[in-house]
Design an enzyme around this catalytic site. Structure first.
Site, mmCIF file in Angstrom:
data_model
loop_
_atom_site.group_PDB
_atom_site.id
_atom_site.type_symbol
_atom_site.label_atom_id
_atom_site.label_comp_id
_atom_site.label_asym_id
_atom_site.label_seq_id
_atom_site.Cartn_x
_atom_site.Cartn_y
_atom_site.Cartn_z
ATOM 1 C CE1 TYR A 35 1.193 -0.216 4.360
ATOM 2 C CE2 TYR A 35 0.123 1.934 4.334
ATOM 3 C CZ TYR A 35 0.959 1.022 4.939
ATOM 4 O OH TYR A 35 1.575 1.358 6.120
ATOM 5 N NE ARG A 93 7.043 4.037 0.272
ATOM 6 C CZ ARG A 93 6.856 4.889 1.278
ATOM 7 N NH1 ARG A 93 7.856 5.237 2.066
ATOM 8 N NH2 ARG A 93 5.671 5.413 1.503
ATOM 9 N NE ARG A 114 -5.640 -19.620 3.666
ATOM 10 C CZ ARG A 114 -4.613 -20.265 4.220
ATOM 11 N NH1 ARG A 114 -4.372 -21.527 3.918
ATOM 12 N NH2 ARG A 114 -3.825 -19.641 5.081
ATOM 13 C CG HIS A 150 0.845 -20.965 1.958
ATOM 14 N ND1 HIS A 150 1.635 -21.431 2.975
ATOM 15 C CD2 HIS A 150 -0.334 -20.656 2.532
ATOM 16 C CE1 HIS A 150 0.965 -21.405 4.113
ATOM 17 N NE2 HIS A 150 -0.233 -20.940 3.865
ATOM 18 C CE LYS A 210 3.267 3.131 3.052
ATOM 19 N NZ LYS A 210 3.390 3.266 4.500
ATOM 20 C CD GLU A 218 10.566 1.495 9.780
ATOM 21 O OE1 GLU A 218 10.403 2.464 9.031
ATOM 22 O OE2 GLU A 218 10.476 0.315 9.394
ATOM 23 C CG LEU A 233 8.767 2.257 4.224
ATOM 24 C CD1 LEU A 233 8.490 1.031 3.358
ATOM 25 C CD2 LEU A 233 7.462 2.948 4.556
HETATM 26 C C1 LIG Z 1 6.974 1.516 9.084
HETATM 27 C C2 LIG Z 1 6.989 2.878 8.468
HETATM 28 N N1 LIG Z 1 8.117 3.613 8.498
HETATM 29 C C3 LIG Z 1 8.175 4.850 7.993
HETATM 30 C C4 LIG Z 1 7.060 5.444 7.430
HETATM 31 C C5 LIG Z 1 7.154 6.848 6.896
HETATM 32 O O1 LIG Z 1 7.160 6.819 5.499
HETATM 33 P P1 LIG Z 1 6.611 8.024 4.628
HETATM 34 O O2 LIG Z 1 7.386 9.219 4.993
HETATM 35 O O3 LIG Z 1 6.851 7.580 3.239
HETATM 36 O O4 LIG Z 1 5.166 8.162 4.971
HETATM 37 C C6 LIG Z 1 5.870 4.717 7.352
HETATM 38 C C7 LIG Z 1 4.702 5.296 6.726
HETATM 39 O O5 LIG Z 1 3.620 4.783 6.818
HETATM 40 C C8 LIG Z 1 5.834 3.405 7.880
HETATM 41 O O6 LIG Z 1 4.724 2.671 7.829
#
Ligand SMILES: Cc1ncc(COP(=O)(O)O)c(C=O)c1O
Length: 282
Positions: free
Chosen positions: A31, A51, A101, A103, A148, A180, A204
């Site tokens: 997403y 991304r 279903r 995997h 993501k 993070e 991320l």
């Molecule tokens: C785990 C994670 N880290 C960092 C971010 C920040 O990313 P962005 O600046 O692209 O929103 C997000 C955004 O949802 C996230 O889910």
């Protein structure tokens, strides 16, 4: 409210998704969230779509035409009447629906599912102004956090801890090093230098993080992508969490540890100011 689902604009109450969709069964999808700021419009769309392209490639989800997405979010913003106020677009792609279903991947003829929505968004003005407290927990996620994905259970659980303990966000550490937040990247300031964990499979690559590093270059603030040990937190002058919905939010407390003088710092303010200047397109 209008949505875009698999090649069509539909009213949300008429939209249907198969119970065999692999997003529903396996979280087999990715997403993006893109911010809409009037009058300029969607912010950093190309970076978000890039991304998304990366995530689709990594997961080998085929059949999503990324080039179609920008006009769709514009159209949805118009149809849903957001054009005068702040909003967000949510874009989700899954590997599609297949029965029975299993995997392993369904046959290549299975179309992916693309769902796009927009909704009004109220900026977190008070948090951005006053700063927030965050929790620190162990990062129990898998080792492909650079994708993501919609598989967000660790994020959900850690965010819920924050809500239950009157904090704004939870940041994580893995093997003693800060990674993070549940929906944010982490930055700190020490002796005038901005530090942020380096890009890896454990974080991320946030779009806002990239913008913040760009701002540092513009403002001649030295910055370093480096490993940040949990034990360093008590020595930071400032900390912040950054993200699409969070923008640049000062962190004034981590668990019970006050950061700096317990107030948003000067560097954080400079970066916030520059971010808003860029958003406004000045
Ligand atoms: C785990 C994670 N880290 C960092 C971010 C920040 O990313 P962005 O600046 O692209 O929103 C997000 C955004 O949802 C996230 O889910």
């Amino acid at each position: 409210m209008w949505l875009y689902l698999n090649d069509k604009y539909v009213e949300h109450d008429k939209a249907t998704i198969s119970p065999f969709d692999r997003g529903f069964l396996f979280s087999d999808g990715i997403y993006e969230v893109v911010r809409f700021y009037p009058p300029r419009g969607f912010f950093q769309v190309e970076a978000h779509l890039e991304r998304m392209r990366y995530g689709l490639e990594q997961l080998r989800i085929k059949g999503i035409d990324i080039g179609r997405i920008r006009p769709i979010i514009e159209e949805l913003a118009t149809r849903n009447g957001h054009k005068g106020a702040q909003a967000i677009a949510y874009i989700q792609a899954t590997r599609g629906a297949y029965f029975p279903r299993q995997h392993f991947f369904p046959p290549p003829s299975t179309p992916p599912t693309l769902l796009i929505s927009t909704s009004p968004f109220k900026p977190h003005a008070e948090e951005i102004e006053k700063g927030v407290r965050v929790l620190l927990e162990k990062d129990i996620r898998w080792s492909r956090c650079d994708i993501k994905t919609i598989a967000l259970l660790p994020n959900i659980l850690s965010r819920q801890s924050a809500v239950e303990q009157a904090a704004c966000e939870t940041i994580w550490s893995r093997d003693g090093f800060i990674t993070e937040g549940t929906h944010t990247n982490f930055c700190a300031v020490k002796n005038g230098m901005l530090l942020t964990p380096r890009k890896s499979n454990f974080i991320l690559s946030g779009i806002t993080r990239q913008v913040v590093l760009h701002i540092c270059r513009n403002l001649n603030i030295s910055s370093l992508e480096a490993s940040i040990n949990e034990s360093e937190l008590s020595g930071f002058d400032e900390c912040m969490i950054v993200g699409t919905t969070t923008e640049v939010t000062p962190v004034v407390k981590i668990n019970e540890l006050a950061i700096g003088n317990g107030m948003p710092g000067e560097m954080t303010r400079r970066i916030q100011k520059e971010l808003y200047r860029i958003i406004a397109g000045n």
